[in-house]
Design an enzyme around this catalytic site. Structure first.
Site, PDB file in Angstrom:
ATOM      1  N   HIS A  34       4.753  -8.679  -4.250  1.00 55.73           N
ATOM      2  CA  HIS A  34       3.331  -8.860  -3.952  1.00 55.73           C
ATOM      3  C   HIS A  34       2.884 -10.281  -4.293  1.00 55.73           C
ATOM      4  O   HIS A  34       2.258 -10.512  -5.335  1.00 55.73           O
ATOM      5  CB  HIS A  34       2.495  -7.873  -4.765  1.00 55.73           C
ATOM      6  N   CYS A  72       6.024  -5.466   0.619  1.00 46.47           N
ATOM      7  CA  CYS A  72       6.183  -4.168  -0.029  1.00 46.47           C
ATOM      8  C   CYS A  72       6.145  -3.041   1.020  1.00 46.47           C
ATOM      9  O   CYS A  72       7.086  -2.883   1.781  1.00 46.47           O
ATOM     10  CB  CYS A  72       5.144  -3.981  -1.125  1.00 46.47           C
ATOM     11  N   GLU A  84       0.476 -11.827  -3.056  1.00 49.91           N
ATOM     12  CA  GLU A  84      -0.989 -11.874  -2.996  1.00 49.91           C
ATOM     13  C   GLU A  84      -1.642 -11.528  -4.339  1.00 49.91           C
ATOM     14  O   GLU A  84      -2.842 -11.765  -4.522  1.00 49.91           O
ATOM     15  CB  GLU A  84      -1.505 -10.928  -1.897  1.00 49.91           C
ATOM     16  N   GLY A 134       0.859  -1.173   0.000  1.00 50.50           N
ATOM     17  CA  GLY A 134       0.000   0.000   0.000  1.00 50.50           C
ATOM     18  C   GLY A 134       0.894   1.220   0.000  1.00 50.50           C
ATOM     19  O   GLY A 134       1.761   1.371  -0.852  1.00 50.50           O
TER      20      GLY A 134
END
Length: 212
Positions: free
Chosen positions: A190, A82, A192, A51
């Protein structure tokens, strides 16, 4: 064992989907979103998602849980992806003017936005022995940080990019993008955002080992 992505800001929904996909095969009793100290107190392991690391820290401070997150990360299984990696670090460089608050839990120096802007995002397939097989993983980097120095001998390097990726001289030798330290996992990428749950499985099993 309950797992929880921090849900103050960032890509926490994708982590929830990945963890729920593992519930039938791994020891995951519950997956919840964490926004309060009461929710933090319910869990055994935490994911701090990608984010905007400065925003996550500011929102956590306004919600009154920044110190609680700091205490949790120092003792319980915690994974930062991240922006989450930046937040976990003891030192961050190339931060916004005035710097930013960190959890001071992972003894590494992280370079924020090491790989440039959104348009510089990239993916790369790499074999990752730490995942237990030779099947390459699709690593996704979006405005990603990199680990430019390890500041404690207990920090274990897990994944290093091939030479040539990044914006510093360190890229000539390959930048570190994943490390493990005691109860902490830190990754620049990332996982995900892929359909491959092996990094989430790695964290779940690491968390169980730490908790035993």
């Amino acid at each position: 064992m309950p797992r929880a992505p921090q849900a103050l800001q960032g890509a926490f929904i994708e982590h929830i989907h990945a963890l729920n996909a593992l519930r039938n095969t791994e020891h995951i009793s519950e997956v919840i979103e964490v926004r309060t100290k009461a929710e933090l107190d319910r869990i055994d392991a935490l994911i701090i998602p990608g984010g905007e690391s400065t925003s996550i820290a500011l929102i956590a401070e306004r919600c009154g849980i920044l110190d609680d997150l700091r205490a949790f990360a120092r003792t319980k299984p915690t994974w930062g992806t991240c922006a989450g990696l930046i937040l976990l670090a003891k030192t961050a460089i190339h931060t916004k003017k005035g710097g930013q608050k960190l959890l001071d839990a992972l003894p590494v120096t992280v370079s924020r936005n090491q790989f440039g802007r959104q348009v510089d995002s990239f993916t790369i397939k790499l074999a990752s022995p730490c995942l237990g097989d030779e099947v390459p993983f699709d690593y996704v980097f979006i405005r990603a940080p990199a680990i430019v120095s390890i500041d404690d001998p207990e920090v274990e390097p897990l994944v290093q990019l091939p030479p040539g990726h990044g914006q510093t001289e360190a890229s000539e030798h390959g930048l570190l993008v994943a490390v493990k330290y005691r109860n902490i996992l830190g990754t620049s990428f990332h996982p995900e955002l892929t359909n491959d749950t092996r990094w989430h499985q790695y964290f779940v099993r690491m968390a169980l080992a730490v908790s035993d």
